[in-house]
Design a protein around this motif. Structure first.
Motif, short mmCIF file in Angstrom:
data_model
loop_
_atom_site.label_atom_id
_atom_site.label_comp_id
_atom_site.label_asym_id
_atom_site.label_seq_id
_atom_site.Cartn_x
_atom_site.Cartn_y
_atom_site.Cartn_z
N ILE A 137 39.63 35.88 38.08
CA ILE A 137 39.02 36.40 38.23
C ILE A 137 39.95 37.55 37.30
CG2 ILE A 137 38.50 37.83 40.68
CD1 ILE A 137 38.15 35.04 40.82
N VAL A 138 38.40 38.63 37.40
CA VAL A 138 38.45 39.59 36.46
C VAL A 138 38.14 41.09 37.29
CG1 VAL A 138 38.79 38.39 34.35
CG2 VAL A 138 36.68 39.73 34.98
N GLY A 139 37.33 41.02 39.05
CA GLY A 139 37.11 41.42 39.60
C GLY A 139 35.72 41.60 39.96
N ARG A 140 35.55 42.64 40.79
CA ARG A 140 34.40 42.46 41.37
C ARG A 140 33.33 42.94 41.29
NH1 ARG A 140 32.49 39.62 46.19
NH2 ARG A 140 31.67 41.50 47.07
N LYS A 141 31.66 42.75 41.29
CA LYS A 141 30.68 42.94 40.32
C LYS A 141 30.46 44.66 40.87
CE LYS A 141 25.88 41.90 39.61
NZ LYS A 141 24.44 40.85 39.41
N ALA A 142 30.29 44.84 41.75
CA ALA A 142 30.71 46.25 42.18
C ALA A 142 31.41 47.07 42.11
CB ALA A 142 30.10 46.26 44.09
N THR A 143 31.90 47.23 41.79
CA THR A 143 33.71 47.79 42.06
C THR A 143 34.34 47.50 40.27
OG1 THR A 143 34.85 46.83 43.16
CG2 THR A 143 34.18 48.39 44.31
N ASP A 144 34.43 46.19 39.90
CA ASP A 144 35.31 45.98 38.89
C ASP A 144 34.36 45.81 37.61
OD1 ASP A 144 37.38 46.28 40.40
OD2 ASP A 144 37.43 44.46 41.39
N LEU A 145 33.10 45.31 37.39
CA LEU A 145 33.14 44.93 36.57
C LEU A 145 32.53 46.71 35.67
CD1 LEU A 145 31.63 43.02 34.38
CD2 LEU A 145 29.47 43.08 35.64
N ILE A 146 32.60 46.89 34.24
CA ILE A 146 32.58 47.49 33.34
C ILE A 146 32.50 47.43 32.37
CG2 ILE A 146 33.76 49.73 32.46
CD1 ILE A 146 36.61 49.22 34.66
N LYS A 147 31.06 48.77 32.16
CA LYS A 147 30.13 48.07 30.76
C LYS A 147 30.46 49.32 30.29
CE LYS A 147 26.80 45.62 33.74
NZ LYS A 147 25.19 45.53 33.73
#
Length: 484
Positions: free
Chosen positions: A379-389
């Motif tokens: 797991i690398v995080g939540r889509k709403a808060t942990d996905l960084i583009k």
């Protein structure tokens, strides 16, 4: 359908089932107490349970399940507004509570029934009360980070499927004795921690309140399994160097399980070095119960949540919904799952229910992950808060947080993204230094991350805090992070 807990009417009713402090019940006593209560609440539709860490909570939930009535666990720490919303939404017929418990004003108009843990006379078992596999067993309310909490309706088949799949993964039997100190109003503490041992015919010892002393005492006294969240294991890791008795006790455990959030790799390593035991991580959520786990007979790989449990289908998808077919340990996608472990609906929210599923029946978890070539999930995080583009890359905050936690000058770490005119988003680290008088510099932390992961994953901004905001389960509340 038959009882979820065959041991209640089995041949070994003298076996210990539950222990909370100095209070305990055998299977025979639990069966009598739950049976008597089930006879009183049968046909109620839904009942609220004032879910304190006590025998009464366990008896109330078992009774509801035996009666075929859906239980709505209430967090005793919830505020009046949240409780009011949950009660209006779920419309329970009554509330079950321990005698003497003082209930808040939000419950004043609801009929109260005190839970007696010592039945004066046995009640007849009538398993016709518990009808179909898809009948509701629990209505568990989500944390409500993006609005009022939603009630996830968890059917009986999901409870049975998850607990039986975990029995396979962890080689969990009636000989196991579980110790934990988790709250009883959510999936981890209630479904896994209480209903899990009871379905196996084993026993559970609840600490009431977590302490390393309590863990050591129970493991020395025959407990074989420990369930905890990362905050608990972090305290254990910090205590171990000065507490050889705790290290010895943990070394006796058959299985150590951490869940509800990622356990930092450096805590894994400290616990293993001191005890010789490895902590198993699993992955689940309210709507799905458990999806994956490191198996007791598998490779205990720190930083992963293992492989899909028996009966669970799991896939990663791109932003457009296209499945990711390569397991390369690098490609980030959203986790979607399908299987008998899933909830049936959000209560009174057909719109939210429909939005949560794809057209072909996969549940959109909102969690981002990568898969290793052998199928292990990280797991690398939540889509709403942990996905960084950032700079054309999709980056998961979780792996950067783990890298930061490996720095000796970092006690706690969280990573978010913020708008950047050049990169799209830049990586921001929120750090609790080990020494507030001499915190690590931005350059030092950036170089540290770049050397372990990749240059594009280094933090560009660092904020220093005294503590990270966390909820009752120890999860970092990233929406509460604001600039100094």
């Amino acid at each position: 359908m038959s009882s979820l807990f065959p041991a209640l009417t089995g041949s070994r009713t003298d076996r210990p089932a539950l222990r909370f402090g100095d209070r305990s019940l055998t299977y025979g006593e639990l069966g009598a107490a739950a049976g008597a209560l089930a006879a009183r609440i049968g046909g109620a539709g839904r009942v609220a349970v004032w879910a304190t860490p006590a025998l009464e909570t366990a008896v109330a939930v078992v009774a509801a399940l035996e009666a075929g009535v859906a239980a709505v666990p209430l967090n005793p720490k919830s505020g009046e507004k949240e409780l009011g919303h949950i009660l209006t939404d779920s419309a329970p017929a009554l509330v079950l509570a321990a005698p003497g418990d003082e209930l808040p004003l939000a419950l004043r108009d609801l009929e109260r029934l005190d839970v007696e843990v010592q039945a004066t006379e046995p009640a007849p078992h009538d398993h016709d009360r518990a009808s179909a596999d898809d009948d509701p067993a629990l209505v568990v309310y989500t944390s409500g980070t993006t609005g009022p909490p939603k009630g996830a309706v968890i059917p009986r088949r999901a409870v049975a499927a998850t607990l039986d799949a975990l029995a396979d993964a962890w080689q969990w039997t009636g000989d196991d004795v579980l110790v934990h100190g988790l709250p009883l109003f959510h999936v981890h503490g209630l479904v896994l921690g209480i209903l899990g041992p009871l379905r196996r015919g084993g026993s559970v010892r609840h600490l009431g309140r977590f302490s390393t002393e309590g863990v050591a005492r129970e493991l020395h006294d025959g407990a074989t399994m420990l369930f905890g969240v990362p905050t608990m294991y972090h305290r254990i890791a910090q205590t171990l160097p000065d507490d050889p008795d705790l290290a010895k006790a943990l070394g006796r455990a058959r299985v150590l399980v951490s869940g509800s959030a990622a356990l930092p790799v450096h805590d894994h390593e400290r616990i293993t070095a001191a005890t010789g035991r490895r902590v198993i991580e699993r992955y689940g959520m309210t709507e799905t119960l458990m999806n994956t786990s490191v198996r007791a007979d598998g490779e205990p790989r720190a930083g992963t949540v293992g492989v899909p449990l028996p009966g669970v289908e799991l896939r990663l998808v791109e932003e457009d919904g296209a499945p990711i077919t390569s397991y390369d340990g690098e490609t980030v996608g959203e986790i979607q799952v399908r299987g008998p472990n899933l909830f049936t609906e959000y209560l009174n929210r057909p719109d939210a229910t429909a939005a949560a599923f794809t057209a072909d029946g996969w549940f959109r978890t909102g969690d981002m992950a990568v898969r290793d070539p052998d199928g292990y999930v990280r797991i690398v995080g939540r889509k709403a808060t942990d996905l960084i583009k950032s700079g054309g890359y999709k980056i998961g905050a979780g792996e950067i947080e783990n890298a930061l936690l490996e720095h000796p000058a970092v006690r706690e770490a969280a990573v978010t993204g913020e708008p950047d005119a050049d990169l799209g988003e830049r990586i921001v680290a929120w750090i609790v230094p080990a020494d507030h008088q001499a915190p690590p510099t931005v350059e030092e932390l950036a170089d540290h991350v770049a050397s372990r992961l990749a240059p594009h994953k280094r933090p560009r901004v660092v904020h220093y805090l005294g503590a990270l905001p966390r909820n009752d389960m120890g999860k970092i509340m990233k929406r509460a992070l604001t600039r100094d």
